[in-house]
Design a protein around this motif. Structure first.
Motif, short mmCIF file in Angstrom:
data_model
loop_
_atom_site.label_atom_id
_atom_site.label_comp_id
_atom_site.label_asym_id
_atom_site.label_seq_id
_atom_site.Cartn_x
_atom_site.Cartn_y
_atom_site.Cartn_z
N LEU A 1 -5.56 5.00 1.27
CA LEU A 1 -4.41 4.56 1.87
C LEU A 1 -3.85 5.46 2.65
O LEU A 1 -3.21 5.08 3.60
CB LEU A 1 -3.31 4.47 0.66
CG LEU A 1 -3.61 3.25 -0.39
CD1 LEU A 1 -2.54 3.33 -1.68
CD2 LEU A 1 -2.89 1.97 0.16
N LEU B 1 1.06 4.22 -2.74
CA LEU B 1 1.07 5.54 -2.34
C LEU B 1 2.14 6.51 -2.64
O LEU B 1 2.05 7.60 -3.28
CB LEU B 1 0.87 5.73 -0.92
CG LEU B 1 0.42 7.19 -0.36
CD1 LEU B 1 -0.96 7.49 -1.00
CD2 LEU B 1 0.32 6.86 1.22
N GLY C 1 0.82 -1.12 0.03
CA GLY C 1 -0.07 -0.06 0.08
C GLY C 1 0.76 1.29 0.07
O GLY C 1 0.68 2.18 -0.83
N HIS C 2 1.85 1.35 0.76
CA HIS C 2 2.66 2.55 0.98
C HIS C 2 3.53 2.37 -0.44
O HIS C 2 3.82 3.50 -0.73
CB HIS C 2 3.72 2.18 1.79
CG HIS C 2 4.89 3.48 2.15
ND1 HIS C 2 6.08 3.21 1.59
CD2 HIS C 2 4.75 4.62 2.59
CE1 HIS C 2 6.73 4.50 2.14
NE2 HIS C 2 6.03 5.24 2.67
N LEU D 1 -2.28 -2.59 1.25
CA LEU D 1 -3.29 -2.35 0.21
C LEU D 1 -4.51 -3.03 0.60
O LEU D 1 -5.46 -2.35 0.10
CB LEU D 1 -2.57 -2.73 -1.19
CG LEU D 1 -3.33 -2.38 -2.49
CD1 LEU D 1 -3.76 -0.92 -2.58
CD2 LEU D 1 -2.83 -2.96 -3.66
N ALA E 1 -6.77 -0.76 2.30
CA ALA E 1 -7.55 0.23 1.86
C ALA E 1 -8.71 -0.26 0.63
O ALA E 1 -9.46 0.31 0.43
CB ALA E 1 -6.41 1.02 1.07
#
Length: 290
Positions: A217, A115, A111-112, A230, A233
């Motif tokens: 996110l 982002l 997820g990061h 991820l 989110a």
């Protein structure tokens, strides 16, 4: 929904599953037959008419970007040696797609990584392709998702059926099948135990997402090791705005799993008619004595 022209490919991980081979070589550059893993992923994107590839990378992975650039010294050597077929091959790699990259300065989860690419994606819908998962079949894996995303005008995730004993390794969806192989996602759970898994439909490394995923996110509570997942989110986005899942057709190899990595090497080597029969004979001899 606008056409999908951008893909985020996270490549900043340490490749610990593939050590010691990945001590100094990115796992994405390990060869499967005669091409590195990452080239198969980019070729899949290219076949789906995606032109802009965004690598989320780290300071030790510049060799991945270099692979998709010209190598003038090598090209000169090949040209002088008259190896024009090889020259065309290496130039073709450099001309496949537009390459961009952004640094993920701390490895804080998938997820990061997504982002990190927000400023390069901006307000466009986009694909995410995880380099560990290789997909092969008649219709490119990511194209199967794009078709449904364009028709339904909402995010789509790729899923494949896995054995019950392997559900604890994946994110698993609960959904209603609204067309053959197409599901409306009700919920998803990350790495459930067998008795808690709502299905055998596992999320594999292909996604088509809308830019509002970035807002979700940013609100995710970091989990183990400070990682931003991820899946968390996606779960929130699915609850609020809806999401589809596509049971992907074709073959899948997990390049981080040694058995599947080696199987993929054999699979692609067998497609080469010049190599096929020599390889089969050697394998037969080897297998007989084991």
């Amino acid at each position: 929904m606008k056409d999908i022209r951008k893909v985020i490919i996270p490549v900043a991980g340490w490749g610990t599953r593939s050590l010691p081979a990945t001590k100094n070589i990115p796992k994405e550059m390990l060869p499967i037959y005669n091409k590195p893993v990452i080239q198969y992923v980019v070729e899949e994107a290219q076949k789906a008419n995606i032109q802009d590839v965004i690598f989320v990378t780290n300071r030790d992975k510049s060799v991945i970007e270099d692979h998709f650039d010209y190598n003038l010294q090598l090209e000169s050597v090949l040209e002088r040696a008259g190896k024009l077929d090889k020259l065309a091959e290496v130039r073709k790699v450099a001309e496949m797609v537009n390459i961009m990259s952004v640094r993920q300065k701390k490895q804080l989860g998938l997820g990061h990584a997504v982002l990190c690419a927000r400023e390069l994606v901006r307000d466009d819908p986009f694909a995410v392709m995880v380099g560990d998962d290789l997909m092969f079949g008649g219709v490119p894996g990511i194209a199967q998702l794009i078709d449904v995303a364009m028709a339904e005008k909402m995010p789509v995730i790729g899923v494949m059926e896995v054995p019950w004993e392997k559900v604890s390794r994946y994110g698993i969806i609960d959904g209603d099948e609204v067309a053959p192989g197409v599901f409306r996602v009700k919920s998803m759970v990350e790495k459930p135990t067998r008795d808690k898994a709502p299905s055998r439909m596992a999320i594999v490394g292909r996604y088509v997402l809308t830019p509002d995923i970035f807002d979700y996110l940013e609100k995710v509570t970091p989990g183990h090791g400070g990682e931003i997942q991820l899946t968390d989110a996606l779960q929130a986005l699915a609850q609020d705005k809806g999401m589809m899942a596509v049971r992907m057709s074709g073959m899948r190899f997990d390049a981080g799993d040694w058995a599947e990595f080696l199987t993929a090497n054999i699979y692609f080597a067998l497609q080469d008619e010049e190599l096929r029969y020599d390889l089969l004979n050697l394998l037969k001899n080897f297998v007989q004595f084991h």
